[in-house]
Design an enzyme around this catalytic site. Structure first.
Site, PDB file in Angstrom:
ATOM      1  N   GLY A  71     -41.496  53.794  41.796  1.00  0.00           N
ATOM      2  CA  GLY A  71     -41.437  54.467  40.506  1.00  0.00           C
ATOM      3  C   GLY A  71     -41.269  55.974  40.652  1.00  0.00           C
ATOM      4  O   GLY A  71     -40.532  56.609  39.907  1.00  0.00           O
ATOM      5  N   SER A 199     -41.383  49.842  38.545  1.00  0.00           N
ATOM      6  CA  SER A 199     -41.952  49.780  39.887  1.00  0.00           C
ATOM      7  C   SER A 199     -42.481  48.378  40.153  1.00  0.00           C
ATOM      8  O   SER A 199     -42.999  47.714  39.254  1.00  0.00           O
ATOM      9  CB  SER A 199     -43.072  50.814  40.019  1.00  0.00           C
ATOM     10  N   CYS A 326     -54.039  58.688  41.219  1.00  0.00           N
ATOM     11  CA  CYS A 326     -53.473  59.811  41.960  1.00  0.00           C
ATOM     12  C   CYS A 326     -54.401  61.014  41.918  1.00  0.00           C
ATOM     13  O   CYS A 326     -54.417  61.820  42.829  1.00  0.00           O
ATOM     14  CB  CYS A 326     -52.135  60.214  41.359  1.00  0.00           C
TER      15      CYS A 326
END
Ligand SMILES: *Cc1c(COP(=O)(O)O)cnc(C)c1O
Length: 395
Positions: A71, A199, A326
């Protein structure tokens, strides 16, 4: 120890059927799809079958699908590739304040290199207004990039309306659909999307594979140069087993979408309602009902630290997330929650649970049994909570 995985927006397990199929392409049908011999042709054929499967899930034609390393690369290709292709046409791009870092950081990179960037705010539910997008459009706007569904709070954006607007103004429209793929229907034509990121590892396929849908006639300048694979849009020998696994995962996701959504919604609502009933000072982040992804639960629990909650849950085998995967590891509160107007203190105490196919009601019961106890214990140690309780008692 028993383990309960509730972090499916970070990644999913690979479906056994997908992994089994992939194995053949590692050990037996290992040809390079660019080779002309039978090994190459056999790999090429499977690669094209996967392209068809990905295209089908988003209402595209196979030739509009470019495979990438995931992605993140697809987002970069869409945004940088458009900026380069339309350099002469204009230098203004529009995005939203709740995008994934793969979009936000890429837009900011372009801004540092001289492009103009407008970041559209969102409301308290994490949804942006089409009117705000309309107002942001300038004669030199070349790209609008807005995600379909948010990875942290599950808010679903009015993509078809923004698409219509972009089309009216002749502006390229990119959508990051990584979180919505396989969960809610996507049709690139109905939504007037020009570029769409997907993704594999968020839909029970392998990691390190993704794709960018590029509408026929839309040009993106490649980021990776070399042998000219993927119609020169993305050079490099294709990750054949990965791509074939991704194709299979798309096929399965399409077949199971309604069933998955029903299962997820049931568990989601059970978890949200259970938390609201058993813990006080809780706020649900993101919209309720059908503007929310079926598998997303995001709550702020006041007077506790999200990180402490996560660690305590982890000690009991429960895997959740605070904000996005993340950014966990950093103690900055989520940019998405802040964009929705949450104050730092409340954004800090937020928890995300994202459900998957294999989760059961019994697992949700386990969370609902453990979480209130953890919150109570952490609040006992919180000076803030102590103060609030004293004020209450005095009243
Ligand atoms: C996970 C995710 C990405 C990044 O995809 P990768 O395949 O992990 O690089 C991009 N956008 C959103 C919304 C995501 O959730």
């Amino acid at each position: 120890m028993r383990r309960v995985y509730l972090d499916h927006s970070a990644t999913t397990p690979v479906d056994v059927e997908v992994a089994t199929l992939m194995m053949t392409y590692y050990t037996e049908k290992y040809g390079n799809p660019s080779s002309v011999h039978s090994f190459g042709r056999e790999a090429k054929q499977a690669l094209e079958e996967a392209r068809k499967q990905v295209a089908e899930l988003i209402g595209a034609t196979p030739s509009e699908v470019t495979f990438t390393s995931g992605g993140t690369e697809a987002d970069n290709l869409a945004i940088i590739g458009t900026a380069e292709a339309l350099r002469k046409k204009g230098k203004h791009i529009i995005t939203s304040s709740i995008e994934h870092h793969a979009v936000l950081e890429t837009c900011e990179y372009l801004e540092k290199n001289g492009l103009d960037l407008t970041v559209i705010p969102v409301d308290e539910e994490g949804i942006l207004s089409v009117e705000d997008v309309r107002k942001a459009i300038r004669p030199d706007t070349i790209l609008i990039s807005v995600m379909h569904a948010n990875n942290e709070v599950g808010s679903i954006q009015p993509i078809a309306e923004i698409g219509k607007l972009a089309k009216e103004h002749g502006i390229t429209f990119h959508v990051d659909a990584v979180q919505s793929l396989g969960k809610i229907p996507i049709d690139v034509n109905e939504m007037n999307v020009d570029l769409l990121t997907v993704s594999s590892h968020k839909i029970y396929g392998p990691k390190g594979v993704g794709a960018l849908y590029v509408r026929k006639g839309v040009r993106v300048v490649p980021l990776v140069h070399g042998g000219g694979q993927e119609k020169k849009r993305r050079s490099g020998t294709e990750n054949t087993p990965g791509i074939i696994g991704f194709g299979k995962a798309c096929q399965l996701a399409g077949q199971r979408m309604a069933e998955d959504a029903e299962h997820h919604t049931k568990l989601r609502d059970k978890l949200i309602n259970g938390i609201l009933q058993s813990i006080d000072h809780v706020k649900v982040n993101g919209p309720m009902g059908d503007k929310r992804l079926p598998n997303n639960v995001n709550v702020s629990i006041r007077f506790v630290e999200g990180e402490s909650l996560l660690l305590s849950l982890d000690m009991l085998g429960i895997s959740a997330s605070s904000g996005s995967a993340c950014t966990s590891g950093s103690l900055d509160p989520s940019h998405v929650l802040l964009a929705m107007g949450l104050v730092h203190e409340i954004a800090h105490g937020s928890l995300r649970f994202t459900l998957g196919r294999q989760n059961t009601e019994e697992e949700i019961d386990y969370v609902l049994e453990q979480l209130p106890k953890i919150v109570e214990r952490l609040r006992m140690m919180s000076p803030l909570y102590d103060q609030v309780m004293h004020i209450k008692e005095a009243q």
